[in-house]
Design an enzyme around this catalytic site. Structure first.
Site, mmCIF file in Angstrom:
data_model
loop_
_atom_site.group_PDB
_atom_site.id
_atom_site.type_symbol
_atom_site.label_atom_id
_atom_site.label_comp_id
_atom_site.label_asym_id
_atom_site.label_seq_id
_atom_site.Cartn_x
_atom_site.Cartn_y
_atom_site.Cartn_z
ATOM 1 C CD GLU A 25 -2.764 -1.111 2.506
ATOM 2 O OE1 GLU A 25 -3.900 -0.648 2.390
ATOM 3 O OE2 GLU A 25 -2.299 -1.534 3.580
ATOM 4 C CG HIS A 83 -6.816 -9.079 2.265
ATOM 5 N ND1 HIS A 83 -8.161 -9.367 2.232
ATOM 6 C CD2 HIS A 83 -6.725 -7.767 2.606
ATOM 7 C CE1 HIS A 83 -8.849 -8.285 2.542
ATOM 8 N NE2 HIS A 83 -7.997 -7.313 2.787
#
Length: 528
Positions: free
Chosen positions: A248, A272
């Site tokens: 990110e 995830h």
């Protein structure tokens, strides 16, 4: 090098589900505005919502039905992937939007919800079918579930999925969608499962991970099992190692109070990343029925070698970002973010090495890496193949090439986001008289091949839930197996505090300790 692809005309992939009423708890929050209502609008636009459909928002903030509709229209205009807004489609959806203002603990609110649901059955023909969505902080899950049970708003199975005419008689069937994080460790996940199962059967529980709704994640299965040139090479004989990266390019962005109780391991790796790993490593299921797929994913999770607390430092690296430059802007250190506790030891970066002890993968390390404030937003899976056992290309130095030729290993990269696609690195001979190798990429771009942007993950997941297809949702034993793996590590880190915590400047690919971690195995990170 690009693979030439024909534009593919896609047939209609979905049937329209049975009529139902969707109740969104936490309807005043960002998830509803940014994801859920835009997804419902897109489904309506594409003709995939049933005609007999209603949405009831449930939240604390005081507002009436019209105010809720106006807010949701603004949200769809701002966040939908479809522009400009189609007034006819929106008006059709908005006629079924309602709102209940109440706290999650208030029995009177659930009574008002009962009345609205009955009205929806009469006015919109929803047939008594209920879909409850918990878009709330996790602390509210057990309370809402218990209140729904106490109010008699939960019934048994859903017979679906066909939308019939005339409207079916009310038969009171329902499902519940639960957002992540599902617990904070194994004990809390077990407790939450027990609370939910007091009211709902497991077949009614849809634990959502939006990564599984991404088209490119689902492509992992079709790419593997639908192409005979790859599946025979998808094992320890040919694969050197696998890397999973979820990066990110933002800091915590005002979510310090949440993130300082979660961290990168709970926020990304436990859900995830382990879901991605299970799809990459699973055996071919007998069918694509929901439980057949999920059975194979659970087998992978259970085959991962446990990481005891005393060995956490040998197989993991945790780090926290400090001040740095990111996209030309100064980023404050994580410890200086609002609502982050003083002397915080929470990790914003995790790297770990996992081993799967089964016949397919024994001896092949899986390296997982995730972090905030990294240089690029990207999610991808890299399968690196073994070097060919040949000396053909290890030539002596020659003019303009003082070093010996280096044969770079074949590398298959599955890009989940952004720029969704697949690439394969191969070695080819460049023009000229000498026999040598240079790396070249064979590439597939989702947008170029299909001439469309991938649909939003929540569109697929909401539709699948209405259709009763739980393939892309997480089963109870998946959650518990993932937490059983991760819990000893996060508990060891909590006990160690800041001891062993590394640091990296915002805008870098992580700490030096992570580089040394993988280099000790004779490998290196694949940075996009």
């Amino acid at each position: 090098m690009q693979i030439l692809t024909e534009t593919i005309t896609q047939p209609s992939r979905y049937q329209v589900p049975d009529g139902c009423a969707l109740v969104i708890f936490g309807a005043s929050g960002d998830l509803t505005r940014r994801k859920l209502l835009p997804a419902l609008y897109a489904l309506a636009h594409d003709g995939l919502l049933p005609d007999r459909f209603a949405v009831i928002g449930f939240a604390r903030r005081e507002k009436d039905h019209e105010a809720f509709r106006d807010e949701m229209r603004g949200a769809v205009e701002q966040f939908s992937r479809l522009h400009p807004l189609n007034a006819e489609v929106w008006d059709r959806l908005a006629r079924g939007l309602y709102y209940v203002a109440a706290s999650f603990e208030d029995p009177a609110g659930y009574e008002r919800l009962r009345v609205l649901l009955a009205d929806a059955d009469r006015q919109h023909g929803t047939g008594g079918n209920r879909l409850y969505y918990l878009a709330t902080p996790p602390a509210a899950y057990a309370e809402i579930v218990a209140r729904l049970g106490a109010a008699g708003l939960v019934s048994k199975a859903w017979d679906g999925p066909h939308d019939t005419d005339p409207a079916p008689e009310a038969h009171g069937c329902c499902r519940i969608i639960v957002e992540k994080p599902f617990g904070r460790n194994l004990a809390t996940a077990l407790a939450l499962n027990a609370e939910i199962h007091r009211v709902f059967h497991e077949q009614q529980v849809y634990r959502i991970d939006h990564y599984l709704g991404k088209e490119t994640v689902q492509n992992i299965l079709t790419f593997r099992f639908g192409n005979s040139i790859f599946e025979p090479l998808w094992n320890r004989r040919y694969v050197d190692h696998v890397q999973l990266l979820v990066a990110e390019d933002l800091g915590v962005e005002g979510r310090g109070s949440y993130y300082d109780t979660a961290g990168a391991m709970r926020d990304m790796a436990q859900n995830h990343m382990l879901q991605l790993l299970s799809l990459v490593a699973m055996e071919p299921p007998a069918t694509f029925e929901p439980d057949a797929v999920r059975d194979e994913k659970v087998k992978v999770l259970r085959a991962i070698r446990p990481v005891p607390a005393e060995r956490a430092d040998d197989t993991t690296v945790r780090a926290q970002y400090i001040s740095g430059q990111l996209h030309g802007k100064k980023i404050a250190a994580y410890a200086d973010e609002p609502e982050v506790t003083a002397e915080t030891a929470m990790e914003t970066f995790v790297a770990l090495r996992l081993e799967i002890d089964n016949w397919r993968w024994a001896g092949v390390p899986f390296y997982l890496r995730t972090g905030k404030a990294l240089p690029k937003r990207v999610t991808e899976v890299t399968i690196q193949y073994r070097q060919p056992p040949l000396l053909l290309f290890q030539q002596a130095a020659h003019a303009g090439h003082e070093n010996q030729d280096i044969v770079q290993p074949n590398r298959l990269t599955l890009r989940i986001q952004p720029d969704e696609g697949i690439s394969l690195r191969v070695g080819l001979k460049p023009p000229g008289p000498r026999i040598s190798l240079v790396p070249a990429r064979l590439g597939f771009s989702y947008r170029e091949a299909f001439r469309v942007d991938p649909e939003e993950a929540y569109e697929r997941l909401l539709l699948d839930c209405m259709l009763g297809d739980s393939t892309l949702f997480i089963r109870r034993d998946e959650v518990e197996s993932a937490w059983a793996l991760v819990t000893p590590v996060v508990e060891a880190w909590a006990a160690a505090g800041r001891t062993g915590l590394a640091y990296y400047p915002a805008g870098s690919w992580g700490p030096k300790e992570a580089d040394r971690f993988i280099e000790a195995d004779g490998r290196e990170w694949v940075n996009p």
